[in-house]
Scaffold this motif. Structure first.
Motif, short mmCIF file in Angstrom:
data_model
loop_
_atom_site.label_atom_id
_atom_site.label_comp_id
_atom_site.label_asym_id
_atom_site.label_seq_id
_atom_site.Cartn_x
_atom_site.Cartn_y
_atom_site.Cartn_z
N SER A 7 0.59 -1.14 0.12
CA SER A 7 -0.01 -0.04 0.05
C SER A 7 0.89 1.21 0.03
CB SER A 7 -0.95 -0.13 0.93
OG SER A 7 -0.09 0.16 2.35
N GLY A 8 0.30 2.46 -0.40
CA GLY A 8 0.85 3.61 -0.27
C GLY A 8 1.54 4.33 -1.51
N GLY A 9 1.08 3.74 -2.62
CA GLY A 9 1.59 4.14 -3.98
C GLY A 9 0.57 5.45 -4.23
N GLY A 10 0.87 6.12 -5.45
CA GLY A 10 0.18 7.30 -5.83
C GLY A 10 0.90 8.13 -6.72
N LEU A 11 0.39 9.37 -7.03
CA LEU A 11 0.81 10.28 -8.12
C LEU A 11 1.60 11.45 -7.26
CD1 LEU A 11 1.10 11.56 -10.77
CD2 LEU A 11 -1.29 12.50 -10.71
N VAL A 12 2.76 11.55 -7.54
CA VAL A 12 3.29 12.62 -6.79
C VAL A 12 4.15 13.42 -7.71
CG1 VAL A 12 3.65 11.31 -4.55
CG2 VAL A 12 5.32 11.40 -6.39
N GLN A 13 4.76 14.60 -7.38
CA GLN A 13 5.46 15.57 -8.18
C GLN A 13 7.28 15.36 -7.99
OE1 GLN A 13 4.04 18.11 -10.32
NE2 GLN A 13 2.06 16.78 -9.83
N VAL A 14 7.88 15.59 -8.96
CA VAL A 14 9.37 15.48 -8.73
C VAL A 14 9.85 15.96 -7.25
CG1 VAL A 14 11.35 16.39 -9.79
CG2 VAL A 14 9.66 15.52 -11.15
N GLY A 15 10.38 15.60 -6.77
CA GLY A 15 10.91 15.94 -5.40
C GLY A 15 10.22 15.36 -4.14
N ASP A 16 8.99 15.05 -4.50
CA ASP A 16 8.16 14.60 -3.40
C ASP A 16 8.68 13.35 -2.82
OD1 ASP A 16 4.75 15.89 -4.65
OD2 ASP A 16 6.68 17.00 -3.70
N GLN A 82 10.85 3.99 2.36
CA GLN A 82 10.57 5.37 2.41
C GLN A 82 11.30 5.85 1.07
OE1 GLN A 82 9.12 7.59 4.38
NE2 GLN A 82 9.53 9.12 3.03
N MET A 83 10.68 6.81 0.24
CA MET A 83 11.06 7.26 -0.91
C MET A 83 11.14 8.54 -1.01
SD MET A 83 9.44 4.48 -3.59
CE MET A 83 7.73 5.38 -3.37
N ASN A 84 12.35 9.24 -0.78
CA ASN A 84 12.40 10.63 -1.06
C ASN A 84 13.00 11.26 -2.30
OD1 ASN A 84 11.38 10.62 1.62
ND2 ASN A 84 13.68 10.35 2.44
N ARG A 85 12.91 12.59 -2.65
CA ARG A 85 13.32 13.04 -3.53
C ARG A 85 13.31 12.36 -4.95
NH1 ARG A 85 17.81 13.05 -0.32
NH2 ARG A 85 19.26 12.44 -1.90
N LEU A 86 11.79 12.18 -5.09
CA LEU A 86 11.22 11.02 -6.18
C LEU A 86 11.62 11.57 -7.72
CD1 LEU A 86 8.20 9.57 -4.65
CD2 LEU A 86 9.98 8.34 -5.44
N ARG A 87 11.92 10.93 -8.74
CA ARG A 87 12.21 11.41 -10.03
C ARG A 87 11.27 10.79 -11.16
NH1 ARG A 87 18.44 9.44 -9.45
NH2 ARG A 87 19.26 10.97 -7.85
N PRO A 88 11.06 11.40 -12.37
CA PRO A 88 10.15 10.76 -12.98
C PRO A 88 10.60 9.22 -13.42
CG PRO A 88 10.70 13.00 -13.69
CD PRO A 88 11.59 12.60 -12.34
N GLU A 89 11.77 8.95 -13.51
CA GLU A 89 12.34 7.63 -13.63
C GLU A 89 12.14 6.62 -12.60
OE1 GLU A 89 14.15 10.52 -13.81
OE2 GLU A 89 16.17 10.04 -12.94
N ASP A 90 11.62 7.16 -11.48
CA ASP A 90 11.04 5.99 -10.38
C ASP A 90 9.65 5.51 -10.79
OD1 ASP A 90 12.70 8.40 -8.08
OD2 ASP A 90 13.34 6.07 -8.90
N THR A 91 8.96 6.13 -11.80
CA THR A 91 7.72 5.63 -12.05
C THR A 91 7.73 4.40 -12.32
OG1 THR A 91 6.87 7.67 -12.62
CG2 THR A 91 5.68 6.02 -13.61
N ALA A 92 6.86 3.35 -11.66
CA ALA A 92 6.61 1.75 -11.77
C ALA A 92 5.69 1.37 -10.89
CB ALA A 92 7.98 1.32 -11.43
N VAL A 93 5.42 -0.07 -11.17
CA VAL A 93 4.69 -0.66 -10.01
C VAL A 93 5.86 -1.06 -9.36
CG1 VAL A 93 3.20 -2.42 -9.57
CG2 VAL A 93 3.05 -1.14 -11.73
N TYR A 94 5.62 -1.05 -7.98
CA TYR A 94 6.50 -1.50 -6.86
C TYR A 94 5.76 -2.58 -6.23
CZ TYR A 94 9.28 2.65 -7.29
OH TYR A 94 10.15 3.41 -7.65
#
Length: 124
Positions: A7-16, A82-94
């Protein structure tokens, strides 16, 4: 056999930041090495992070080192990413995964049990 639910996935902005959680049931979670993997469209499933049974050692893919942190609570039977400073290339199913092992394994083929996955989308 162990069952895993992410659980915990979602749509975020770069750096979130986002925190993924994996609830483990069915067997004693402390028997398992736990890992997080991800799979982007058209790509193979790849190792993100792993943690030993006691939680004493953690391992990360180079692409997430310094930004992501894996942890576990063997009393609550949970594993978190815990995922910090997210980037577009982190987009995926986890995916959360478990293996009866004494060491962290990076190949998804070695893992015995998998969750259903949770989508993480990082928008620029």
């Amino acid at each position: 056999q162990v069952q895993l639910v992410e659980s915990g996935g979602g749509l975020v902005q770069v750096g979130d930041s986002l925190r993924l959680s994996c609830a483990v049931s069915g067997r004693t979670v402390s028997s398992y090495v736990m890992g997080w993997f991800r799979q982007a469209p058209g790509k193979e499933r790849e190792f993100v992070a792993g943690i030993t049974r006691s939680g004493g050692s953690t391992y990360y893919a180079d692409s997430v080192k310094g930004r992501f942190t894996i942890s576990r609570d063997n009393v609550k039977n949970t594993v978190a990413l815990q995922m910090n400073r997210l980037r577009p290339e982190d987009t995926a199913v986890y995916y959360c995964a478990a293996v009866l092992s004494t060491v962290v394994l990076a190949s998804p083929r070695n893992y015995d049990a998998w969750g259903q996955g949770t989508q993480v989308t990082v928008s620029s």
